[in-house]
Write a protein that holds these residues in place. Structure first.
Motif, PDB file in Angstrom:
ATOM      1  N   UNK A   1       0.832  -1.208   0.000  1.00 48.30           N
ATOM      2  CA  UNK A   1       0.000   0.000   0.000  1.00 48.30           C
ATOM      3  C   UNK A   1       0.864   1.253   0.000  1.00 48.30           C
ATOM      4  N   UNK A   2       1.885   1.254   0.851  1.00 50.67           N
ATOM      5  CA  UNK A   2       2.788   2.408   0.926  1.00 50.67           C
ATOM      6  C   UNK A   2       3.560   2.582  -0.378  1.00 50.67           C
ATOM      7  N   UNK A   3       4.001   1.482  -0.958  1.00 49.28           N
ATOM      8  CA  UNK A   3       4.856   1.512  -2.140  1.00 49.28           C
ATOM      9  C   UNK A   3       4.174   2.191  -3.323  1.00 49.28           C
ATOM     10  N   UNK A   4       2.875   1.924  -3.511  1.00 48.67           N
ATOM     11  CA  UNK A   4       2.155   2.513  -4.643  1.00 48.67           C
ATOM     12  C   UNK A   4       1.194   3.606  -4.195  1.00 48.67           C
ATOM     13  N   UNK A   5       1.267   3.991  -2.918  1.00 51.64           N
ATOM     14  CA  UNK A   5       0.393   5.011  -2.346  1.00 51.64           C
ATOM     15  C   UNK A   5      -1.086   4.701  -2.606  1.00 51.64           C
ATOM     16  N   UNK A   6      -1.457   3.460  -2.354  1.00 53.80           N
ATOM     17  CA  UNK A   6      -2.880   3.096  -2.417  1.00 53.80           C
ATOM     18  C   UNK A   6      -3.595   3.790  -1.264  1.00 53.80           C
ATOM     19  N   UNK A   7      -4.818   4.261  -1.473  1.00 55.66           N
ATOM     20  CA  UNK A   7      -5.488   5.061  -0.434  1.00 55.66           C
ATOM     21  C   UNK A   7      -5.631   4.353   0.902  1.00 55.66           C
ATOM     22  N   UNK A   8      -6.063   3.070   0.904  1.00 57.74           N
ATOM     23  CA  UNK A   8      -6.335   2.379   2.161  1.00 57.74           C
ATOM     24  C   UNK A   8      -5.944   0.910   2.041  1.00 57.74           C
ATOM     25  N   UNK A   9      -5.448   0.350   3.147  1.00 57.41           N
ATOM     26  CA  UNK A   9      -5.003  -1.048   3.118  1.00 57.41           C
ATOM     27  C   UNK A   9      -6.154  -1.995   2.808  1.00 57.41           C
ATOM     28  N   UNK A  10      -7.373  -1.697   3.289  1.00 54.53           N
ATOM     29  CA  UNK A  10      -8.477  -2.629   3.049  1.00 54.53           C
ATOM     30  C   UNK A  10      -8.980  -2.569   1.605  1.00 54.53           C
ATOM     31  N   UNK A  11      -8.430  -1.653   0.799  1.00 58.19           N
ATOM     32  CA  UNK A  11      -8.752  -1.610  -0.623  1.00 58.19           C
ATOM     33  C   UNK A  11      -7.701  -2.343  -1.465  1.00 58.19           C
ATOM     34  N   UNK A  12      -6.804  -3.065  -0.805  1.00 57.78           N
ATOM     35  CA  UNK A  12      -5.731  -3.788  -1.488  1.00 57.78           C
ATOM     36  C   UNK A  12      -5.906  -5.277  -1.236  1.00 57.78           C
TER      37      UNK A  12
END
Length: 355
Positions: free
Chosen positions: A89-100
């Motif tokens: 999540x941090x690596x690709x700056x995804x908004x929220x962990x539960x969306x990954x």
């Protein structure tokens, strides 16, 4: 050509190629008396010692199932697994962990979108717009669901130089367009597509977007939040992680509305023969015992890439791309396929007289 002197492992500094090479045990091998040179990273990457060691430590000291047991080993395994999710999540700056959502690879992630979103949303006469430069994994699943639903898959044109015809793709977006999908970086042409421009055009028309980031995430910084797409997929084995690892990043509204891809353990909140209720995302889409050691390896690969520095990696690849382009153009009888102005260090070519 060699890189300028560097401080190994400090983000933002030029790469010390010899120091980086020493991180990969397989590159110490010789074949027919010559040091191994591996040029197939666009297919799958070799693994640095940090990844191999992280997986070994887990299997030697903390191996246990995740999320379903209360003893210490299981807690350690769960923490490591979810730590890998946080790292991606941090690596690709995804908004929220539960969306990954963790998947087997990008192909699996793309099939999740087709099976869960496509079957629920496509009807006869609807259109999915893709491009002529998509990987088969972002073509064939859509063709299968189109055959089931009566929808159509329409490819956007590309130019003779291997660039996306952006205006042509935008022109295909109309009232019957239900999704726009395209690769971030072409695995065959090396073209870096202007995905933000396409996403913005689709968003203004309320059309969901799907981006295949398999060839982008290993090579330069990706910011999913800034892109604003509905779905983004990547694969671990191109990111110096093991095979059997990948991710689907999707907006929560889609994940809540989509039925699960598979049924089984871990993706349920309560099950009975009278009916079943599902867990919240991401676990709703992660049925069964996953490749725990593999995802711990993925987390270690992300940490390793962060330590090396994505800016330094991108700069080194740009240097190699330009050197390769110049050298290939000097080879008699060789013709390059694609000459996009924005391109990654991926080359396809034909040689006169060779298959």
């Amino acid at each position: 050509m060699t890189a300028a002197p560097a401080t190994p492992g400090i983000p933002g500094t030029p790469l010390d190629v010899a120091a980086i090479r020493a991180h990969f045990p397989i590159l110490s091998r010789e074949i027919d008396g010559h040091p191994l040179v591996y040029l197939d990273s666009a297919n799958t990457s070799q693994k640095p010692r940090a990844v191999i060691d992280a997986m070994s430590r887990f299997m030697e000291h903390s191996y246990a199932p995740i999320n379903r047991s209360a003893y210490r080993l299981a807690a350690e395994a769960t923490d490591a697994y979810e730590g890998a999710r946080a790292a991606v999540r941090r690596f690709v700056n995804a908004p929220k962990a539960h969306e990954l959502i963790f998947t087997k690879n990008a192909t699996d992630a793309l099939n999740h979108v087709v099976a869960c979103w496509g079957r629920a949303n496509l009807q006869r006469g609807d259109v999915v717009v893709l491009t002529h430069m998509e990987h088969h994994a972002n073509i064939v699943p859509w063709q299968l669901v189109a055959a089931e639903t009566g929808a159509k898959v329409v490819p956007a044109p590309i130019t003779d130089t291997g660039e996306l015809d952006v205006e042509g793709m935008i022109a295909l977006m109309n009232a019957r367009t239900r999704l726009v999908g395209l690769t971030h970086v072409s695995n065959a042409l090396g073209t870096i597509n202007p995905v933000k421009r396409i996403i913005d055009a689709a968003n203004s028309r309320s059309i969901p977007t799907l981006i295949d980031g398999s060839q982008a995430a290993p090579h330069f910084k990706v910011d999913v939040a800034a892109l604003g797409c509905d779905f983004y997929v990547l694969t671990g084995h191109k990111l110096f992680a093991p095979t059997g690892t990948g991710a689907l990043i999707a907006k929560r509204a889609h994940l809540d509305a989509m039925p699960p891809f598979m049924g089984g353990g871990e993706m349920i909140r309560k099950v009975s023969f009278e009916g079943t209720t599902f867990s919240d995302p991401p676990h709703k889409f992660e049925a069964g015992t996953p490749n725990i050691a593999g995802f711990i390896g993925l987390g270690a690969a992300i940490d390793w890439l962060d330590a090396v520095g994505m800016d330094a990696i991108a700069a080194r690849e740009a240097h190699l791309r330009d050197a390769m382009f110049a050298a290939l153009n000097d080879v008699p009888g060789l013709r390059l396929i694609g000459a996009a102005r924005e391109r990654a260090a991926v080359f396809s070519f034909v040689v006169e007289g060779a298959h």
